[in-house]
Design a protein around this motif. Structure first.
Motif, PDB file in Angstrom:
ATOM      1  N   LYS A 291       0.869  -1.176   0.000  1.00  0.00           N
ATOM      2  CA  LYS A 291       0.000   0.000   0.000  1.00  0.00           C
ATOM      3  C   LYS A 291       0.907   1.227   0.000  1.00  0.00           C
ATOM      4  O   LYS A 291       2.051   1.157   0.424  1.00  0.00           O
ATOM      5  CB  LYS A 291      -0.923   0.001   1.208  1.00  0.00           C
ATOM      6  N   TYR A 292       0.384   2.339  -0.473  1.00  0.00           N
ATOM      7  CA  TYR A 292       1.144   3.585  -0.496  1.00  0.00           C
ATOM      8  C   TYR A 292       0.299   4.689   0.120  1.00  0.00           C
ATOM      9  O   TYR A 292      -0.928   4.605   0.156  1.00  0.00           O
ATOM     10  CB  TYR A 292       1.540   3.964  -1.932  1.00  0.00           C
ATOM     11  N   ILE A 293       0.955   5.719   0.630  1.00  0.00           N
ATOM     12  CA  ILE A 293       0.249   6.868   1.180  1.00  0.00           C
ATOM     13  C   ILE A 293      -0.044   7.839   0.050  1.00  0.00           C
ATOM     14  O   ILE A 293       0.839   8.220  -0.704  1.00  0.00           O
ATOM     15  CB  ILE A 293       1.072   7.564   2.277  1.00  0.00           C
ATOM     16  N   ASP A 294      -1.323   8.214  -0.050  1.00  0.00           N
ATOM     17  CA  ASP A 294      -1.745   9.182  -1.057  1.00  0.00           C
ATOM     18  C   ASP A 294      -1.948  10.525  -0.373  1.00  0.00           C
ATOM     19  O   ASP A 294      -2.862  10.689   0.434  1.00  0.00           O
ATOM     20  CB  ASP A 294      -3.035   8.723  -1.722  1.00  0.00           C
ATOM     21  N   ARG A 295      -1.089  11.462  -0.672  1.00  0.00           N
ATOM     22  CA  ARG A 295      -1.140  12.770  -0.012  1.00  0.00           C
ATOM     23  C   ARG A 295      -2.377  13.568  -0.403  1.00  0.00           C
ATOM     24  O   ARG A 295      -2.776  14.499   0.289  1.00  0.00           O
ATOM     25  CB  ARG A 295       0.129  13.552  -0.291  1.00  0.00           C
ATOM     26  N   TYR A 296      -3.013  13.225  -1.518  1.00  0.00           N
ATOM     27  CA  TYR A 296      -4.209  13.944  -1.950  1.00  0.00           C
ATOM     28  C   TYR A 296      -5.457  13.523  -1.185  1.00  0.00           C
ATOM     29  O   TYR A 296      -6.496  14.172  -1.285  1.00  0.00           O
ATOM     30  CB  TYR A 296      -4.429  13.752  -3.457  1.00  0.00           C
ATOM     31  N   PHE A 297      -5.369  12.443  -0.445  1.00  0.00           N
ATOM     32  CA  PHE A 297      -6.487  11.951   0.344  1.00  0.00           C
ATOM     33  C   PHE A 297      -6.139  11.917   1.828  1.00  0.00           C
ATOM     34  O   PHE A 297      -6.415  10.946   2.520  1.00  0.00           O
ATOM     35  CB  PHE A 297      -6.929  10.566  -0.136  1.00  0.00           C
ATOM     36  N   GLY A 298      -5.502  12.956   2.307  1.00  0.00           N
ATOM     37  CA  GLY A 298      -5.208  13.075   3.729  1.00  0.00           C
ATOM     38  C   GLY A 298      -4.259  12.025   4.245  1.00  0.00           C
ATOM     39  O   GLY A 298      -4.402  11.559   5.370  1.00  0.00           O
ATOM     40  N   ASP A 299      -3.289  11.635   3.418  1.00  0.00           N
ATOM     41  CA  ASP A 299      -2.281  10.650   3.803  1.00  0.00           C
ATOM     42  C   ASP A 299      -2.873   9.306   4.206  1.00  0.00           C
ATOM     43  O   ASP A 299      -2.395   8.647   5.125  1.00  0.00           O
ATOM     44  CB  ASP A 299      -1.380  11.204   4.912  1.00  0.00           C
ATOM     45  N   GLN A 300      -3.898   8.893   3.496  1.00  0.00           N
ATOM     46  CA  GLN A 300      -4.499   7.573   3.699  1.00  0.00           C
ATOM     47  C   GLN A 300      -3.760   6.544   2.842  1.00  0.00           C
ATOM     48  O   GLN A 300      -3.206   6.873   1.793  1.00  0.00           O
ATOM     49  CB  GLN A 300      -5.978   7.591   3.296  1.00  0.00           C
ATOM     50  N   PHE A 301      -3.768   5.287   3.301  1.00  0.00           N
ATOM     51  CA  PHE A 301      -3.149   4.218   2.534  1.00  0.00           C
ATOM     52  C   PHE A 301      -4.109   3.688   1.470  1.00  0.00           C
ATOM     53  O   PHE A 301      -5.298   3.522   1.727  1.00  0.00           O
ATOM     54  CB  PHE A 301      -2.734   3.056   3.448  1.00  0.00           C
ATOM     55  N   PHE A 302      -3.553   3.422   0.292  1.00  0.00           N
ATOM     56  CA  PHE A 302      -4.296   2.841  -0.815  1.00  0.00           C
ATOM     57  C   PHE A 302      -3.510   1.655  -1.364  1.00  0.00           C
ATOM     58  O   PHE A 302      -2.281   1.630  -1.297  1.00  0.00           O
ATOM     59  CB  PHE A 302      -4.478   3.865  -1.950  1.00  0.00           C
ATOM     60  N   THR A 303      -4.213   0.711  -1.959  1.00  0.00           N
ATOM     61  CA  THR A 303      -3.569  -0.431  -2.594  1.00  0.00           C
ATOM     62  C   THR A 303      -2.779   0.044  -3.805  1.00  0.00           C
ATOM     63  O   THR A 303      -3.284   0.815  -4.620  1.00  0.00           O
ATOM     64  CB  THR A 303      -4.625  -1.465  -3.030  1.00  0.00           C
ATOM     65  N   MET A 304      -1.550  -0.415  -3.905  1.00  0.00           N
ATOM     66  CA  MET A 304      -0.697  -0.003  -5.015  1.00  0.00           C
ATOM     67  C   MET A 304      -1.070  -0.772  -6.272  1.00  0.00           C
ATOM     68  O   MET A 304      -1.055  -2.001  -6.299  1.00  0.00           O
ATOM     69  CB  MET A 304       0.775  -0.234  -4.678  1.00  0.00           C
ATOM     70  N   THR A 305      -1.430  -0.035  -7.313  1.00  0.00           N
ATOM     71  CA  THR A 305      -1.778  -0.640  -8.596  1.00  0.00           C
ATOM     72  C   THR A 305      -0.805  -0.246  -9.697  1.00  0.00           C
ATOM     73  O   THR A 305      -0.830  -0.807 -10.777  1.00  0.00           O
ATOM     74  CB  THR A 305      -3.201  -0.232  -9.014  1.00  0.00           C
ATOM     75  N   SER A 306       0.046   0.731  -9.407  1.00  0.00           N
ATOM     76  CA  SER A 306       1.031   1.193 -10.379  1.00  0.00           C
ATOM     77  C   SER A 306       2.157   1.902  -9.628  1.00  0.00           C
ATOM     78  O   SER A 306       1.904   2.614  -8.654  1.00  0.00           O
ATOM     79  CB  SER A 306       0.383   2.170 -11.364  1.00  0.00           C
ATOM     80  N   THR A 307       3.374   1.735 -10.107  1.00  0.00           N
ATOM     81  CA  THR A 307       4.485   2.450  -9.467  1.00  0.00           C
ATOM     82  C   THR A 307       4.509   3.923  -9.862  1.00  0.00           C
ATOM     83  O   THR A 307       5.268   4.697  -9.291  1.00  0.00           O
ATOM     84  CB  THR A 307       5.840   1.791  -9.786  1.00  0.00           C
ATOM     85  N   ASP A 308       3.663   4.315 -10.806  1.00  0.00           N
ATOM     86  CA  ASP A 308       3.530   5.737 -11.145  1.00  0.00           C
ATOM     87  C   ASP A 308       2.921   6.530  -9.993  1.00  0.00           C
ATOM     88  O   ASP A 308       2.958   7.757  -9.991  1.00  0.00           O
ATOM     89  CB  ASP A 308       2.648   5.921 -12.387  1.00  0.00           C
ATOM     90  N   LEU A 309       2.354   5.832  -9.022  1.00  0.00           N
ATOM     91  CA  LEU A 309       1.690   6.475  -7.891  1.00  0.00           C
ATOM     92  C   LEU A 309       2.662   6.921  -6.805  1.00  0.00           C
ATOM     93  O   LEU A 309       2.259   7.610  -5.870  1.00  0.00           O
ATOM     94  CB  LEU A 309       0.667   5.508  -7.277  1.00  0.00           C
ATOM     95  N   ILE A 310       3.926   6.514  -6.910  1.00  0.00           N
ATOM     96  CA  ILE A 310       4.896   6.868  -5.875  1.00  0.00           C
ATOM     97  C   ILE A 310       6.060   7.645  -6.475  1.00  0.00           C
ATOM     98  O   ILE A 310       6.273   7.646  -7.687  1.00  0.00           O
ATOM     99  CB  ILE A 310       5.412   5.613  -5.130  1.00  0.00           C
ATOM    100  N   GLU A 311       6.790   8.290  -5.589  1.00  0.00           N
ATOM    101  CA  GLU A 311       7.966   9.076  -5.981  1.00  0.00           C
ATOM    102  C   GLU A 311       9.016   8.943  -4.891  1.00  0.00           C
ATOM    103  O   GLU A 311       8.782   8.276  -3.874  1.00  0.00           O
ATOM    104  CB  GLU A 311       7.570  10.535  -6.193  1.00  0.00           C
TER     105      GLU A 311
END
Length: 90
Positions: A49-69
């Protein structure tokens, strides 16, 4: 040319580590999964899972490495296996 990236990896509540990749973020989730598994010698099945800063730092299931930096946070989620037992009623 890929550059060095560092990722914060939460293995457990009190076990947070850094993963350094000199070749950048892997191109696929499968490659990232393999890098995490090898770096931390994880034997059990898991998902990332990765933290999505656009959703209040909630964890989401990783579906693509484009989602992280660089300096993103990942969380290892162990997959619990449930065993089912059949009972013969005679």
């Amino acid at each position: 040319m890929a550059s060095l990236v560092m990722l914060r990896v939460i293995l457990a509540q009190h076990d947070i580590r850094k993963l350094t990749s000199p070749s950048g973020i892997p191109l696929t989730v499968e490659d990232l999964h393999a890098a995490v598994k090898d770096a931390f010698d994880i034997q059990e099945e898991f998902t990332l899972k990765y933290i999505d800063r656009y959703f209040g730092d909630q964890f989401f299931t990783m579906t693509s490495t484009d989602l992280i930096e660089d300096k993103s946070t990942l969380k290892v989620m162990h997959i619990a296996h449930t065993h089912t037992h059949t009972v013969n009623k005679s």
